[in-house]
Motif scaffolding. Structure first.
Motif, PDB file in Angstrom:
ATOM      1  N   MET A  58      -0.692  71.218 -57.975  1.00  0.00           N
ATOM      2  CA  MET A  58      -1.150  69.991 -57.362  1.00  0.00           C
ATOM      3  C   MET A  58      -0.171  69.506 -56.293  1.00  0.00           C
ATOM      4  N   THR A  59       1.109  69.684 -56.532  1.00  0.00           N
ATOM      5  CA  THR A  59       2.085  69.217 -55.560  1.00  0.00           C
ATOM      6  C   THR A  59       1.979  69.988 -54.255  1.00  0.00           C
ATOM      7  N   LEU A  60       1.765  71.293 -54.319  1.00  0.00           N
ATOM      8  CA  LEU A  60       1.618  72.084 -53.100  1.00  0.00           C
ATOM      9  C   LEU A  60       0.394  71.632 -52.316  1.00  0.00           C
ATOM     10  N   LEU A  61      -0.697  71.380 -53.006  1.00  0.00           N
ATOM     11  CA  LEU A  61      -1.903  70.887 -52.355  1.00  0.00           C
ATOM     12  C   LEU A  61      -1.627  69.569 -51.651  1.00  0.00           C
ATOM     13  N   ALA A  62      -0.959  68.651 -52.326  1.00  0.00           N
ATOM     14  CA  ALA A  62      -0.645  67.353 -51.735  1.00  0.00           C
ATOM     15  C   ALA A  62       0.246  67.508 -50.512  1.00  0.00           C
TER      16      ALA A  62
ATOM     17  N   PHE B 158      -0.688  66.345 -46.756  1.00  0.00           N
ATOM     18  CA  PHE B 158       0.142  65.380 -46.021  1.00  0.00           C
ATOM     19  C   PHE B 158       0.654  65.979 -44.713  1.00  0.00           C
ATOM     20  N   LEU B 159       1.003  67.259 -44.721  1.00  0.00           N
ATOM     21  CA  LEU B 159       1.431  67.921 -43.483  1.00  0.00           C
ATOM     22  C   LEU B 159       0.290  67.968 -42.471  1.00  0.00           C
ATOM     23  N   ASN B 160      -0.903  68.257 -42.944  1.00  0.00           N
ATOM     24  CA  ASN B 160      -2.072  68.262 -42.073  1.00  0.00           C
ATOM     25  C   ASN B 160      -2.286  66.876 -41.462  1.00  0.00           C
ATOM     26  N   ALA B 161      -2.202  65.862 -42.277  1.00  0.00           N
ATOM     27  CA  ALA B 161      -2.395  64.495 -41.784  1.00  0.00           C
ATOM     28  C   ALA B 161      -1.322  64.126 -40.765  1.00  0.00           C
ATOM     29  N   ALA B 162      -0.087  64.472 -41.047  1.00  0.00           N
ATOM     30  CA  ALA B 162       1.007  64.151 -40.121  1.00  0.00           C
ATOM     31  C   ALA B 162       0.824  64.874 -38.791  1.00  0.00           C
ATOM     32  N   PHE B 163       0.456  66.140 -38.853  1.00  0.00           N
ATOM     33  CA  PHE B 163       0.233  66.904 -37.626  1.00  0.00           C
ATOM     34  C   PHE B 163      -0.848  66.239 -36.776  1.00  0.00           C
ATOM     35  N   ASN B 164      -1.972  65.924 -37.397  1.00  0.00           N
ATOM     36  CA  ASN B 164      -3.068  65.293 -36.658  1.00  0.00           C
ATOM     37  C   ASN B 164      -2.671  63.930 -36.104  1.00  0.00           C
ATOM     38  N   ALA B 165      -1.931  63.160 -36.871  1.00  0.00           N
ATOM     39  CA  ALA B 165      -1.531  61.822 -36.429  1.00  0.00           C
ATOM     40  C   ALA B 165      -0.523  61.871 -35.286  1.00  0.00           C
ATOM     41  N   VAL B 166       0.248  62.935 -35.201  1.00  0.00           N
ATOM     42  CA  VAL B 166       1.246  63.058 -34.129  1.00  0.00           C
ATOM     43  C   VAL B 166       0.646  63.712 -32.885  1.00  0.00           C
ATOM     44  N   VAL B 167      -0.100  64.774 -33.064  1.00  0.00           N
ATOM     45  CA  VAL B 167      -0.566  65.580 -31.933  1.00  0.00           C
ATOM     46  C   VAL B 167      -1.730  64.938 -31.179  1.00  0.00           C
ATOM     47  N   TRP B 168      -2.759  64.496 -31.874  1.00  0.00           N
ATOM     48  CA  TRP B 168      -3.971  64.059 -31.193  1.00  0.00           C
ATOM     49  C   TRP B 168      -3.802  62.817 -30.333  1.00  0.00           C
TER      50      TRP B 168
ATOM     51  N   LEU C 132      -8.676  62.483 -36.366  1.00  0.00           N
ATOM     52  CA  LEU C 132      -7.947  61.396 -37.023  1.00  0.00           C
ATOM     53  C   LEU C 132      -8.642  60.962 -38.313  1.00  0.00           C
ATOM     54  N   ALA C 133      -9.958  61.040 -38.343  1.00  0.00           N
ATOM     55  CA  ALA C 133     -10.686  60.748 -39.590  1.00  0.00           C
ATOM     56  C   ALA C 133     -10.359  61.797 -40.652  1.00  0.00           C
ATOM     57  N   LEU C 134     -10.257  63.055 -40.231  1.00  0.00           N
ATOM     58  CA  LEU C 134      -9.857  64.109 -41.166  1.00  0.00           C
ATOM     59  C   LEU C 134      -8.418  63.914 -41.642  1.00  0.00           C
ATOM     60  N   ALA C 135      -7.567  63.387 -40.772  1.00  0.00           N
ATOM     61  CA  ALA C 135      -6.195  63.092 -41.190  1.00  0.00           C
ATOM     62  C   ALA C 135      -6.195  62.028 -42.278  1.00  0.00           C
ATOM     63  N   LEU C 136      -7.004  60.997 -42.095  1.00  0.00           N
ATOM     64  CA  LEU C 136      -7.100  59.960 -43.123  1.00  0.00           C
ATOM     65  C   LEU C 136      -7.652  60.536 -44.422  1.00  0.00           C
ATOM     66  N   ALA C 137      -8.660  61.377 -44.318  1.00  0.00           N
ATOM     67  CA  ALA C 137      -9.219  62.019 -45.517  1.00  0.00           C
ATOM     68  C   ALA C 137      -8.172  62.891 -46.199  1.00  0.00           C
ATOM     69  N   SER C 138      -7.320  63.543 -45.421  1.00  0.00           N
ATOM     70  CA  SER C 138      -6.257  64.372 -45.990  1.00  0.00           C
ATOM     71  C   SER C 138      -5.251  63.526 -46.752  1.00  0.00           C
ATOM     72  N   VAL C 139      -4.911  62.369 -46.214  1.00  0.00           N
ATOM     73  CA  VAL C 139      -3.979  61.469 -46.911  1.00  0.00           C
ATOM     74  C   VAL C 139      -4.588  61.016 -48.234  1.00  0.00           C
ATOM     75  N   ILE C 140      -5.839  60.623 -48.194  1.00  0.00           N
ATOM     76  CA  ILE C 140      -6.507  60.167 -49.421  1.00  0.00           C
ATOM     77  C   ILE C 140      -6.592  61.298 -50.444  1.00  0.00           C
ATOM     78  N   ALA C 141      -6.942  62.487 -49.987  1.00  0.00           N
ATOM     79  CA  ALA C 141      -7.020  63.630 -50.898  1.00  0.00           C
ATOM     80  C   ALA C 141      -5.632  64.009 -51.421  1.00  0.00           C
ATOM     81  N   GLY C 142      -4.607  63.884 -50.588  1.00  0.00           N
ATOM     82  CA  GLY C 142      -3.231  64.165 -51.028  1.00  0.00           C
ATOM     83  C   GLY C 142      -2.791  63.198 -52.124  1.00  0.00           C
TER      84      GLY C 142
END
Length: 72
Positions: A1-5, A9-19, A54-64
């Protein structure tokens, strides 16, 4: 579970920084506005893509968070 989280979170951070940075470049592009200053399809399409990312980034945070809580 920790690896998934962590991956989520890395996916969300990437999207929040790059886009948002990409949006700045797209908005300055001469193809973004016509001669009257109106948004062109070029800008509209990119804004939609960025909003989805950015919506997918938010979904990634929630799923994390859910993964850390053991919901998965």
């Amino acid at each position: 579970m920790t690896l998934l989280a962590v991956l989520l979170f890395l996916n969300a951070a990437f999207n929040a920084v790059v886009w948002p940075q990409f949006y700045k470049r797209v908005a300055k592009d001469p193809r973004a506005r016509d001669e009257n200053g109106k948004a062109t399809p070029f800008l509209t399409v990119h804004v939609v893509l960025i909003a989805i990312a950015l919506a997918l980034a938010l979904a990634s945070v929630i799923a994390g968070i859910a993964a850390l809580a053991g919901a998965f």
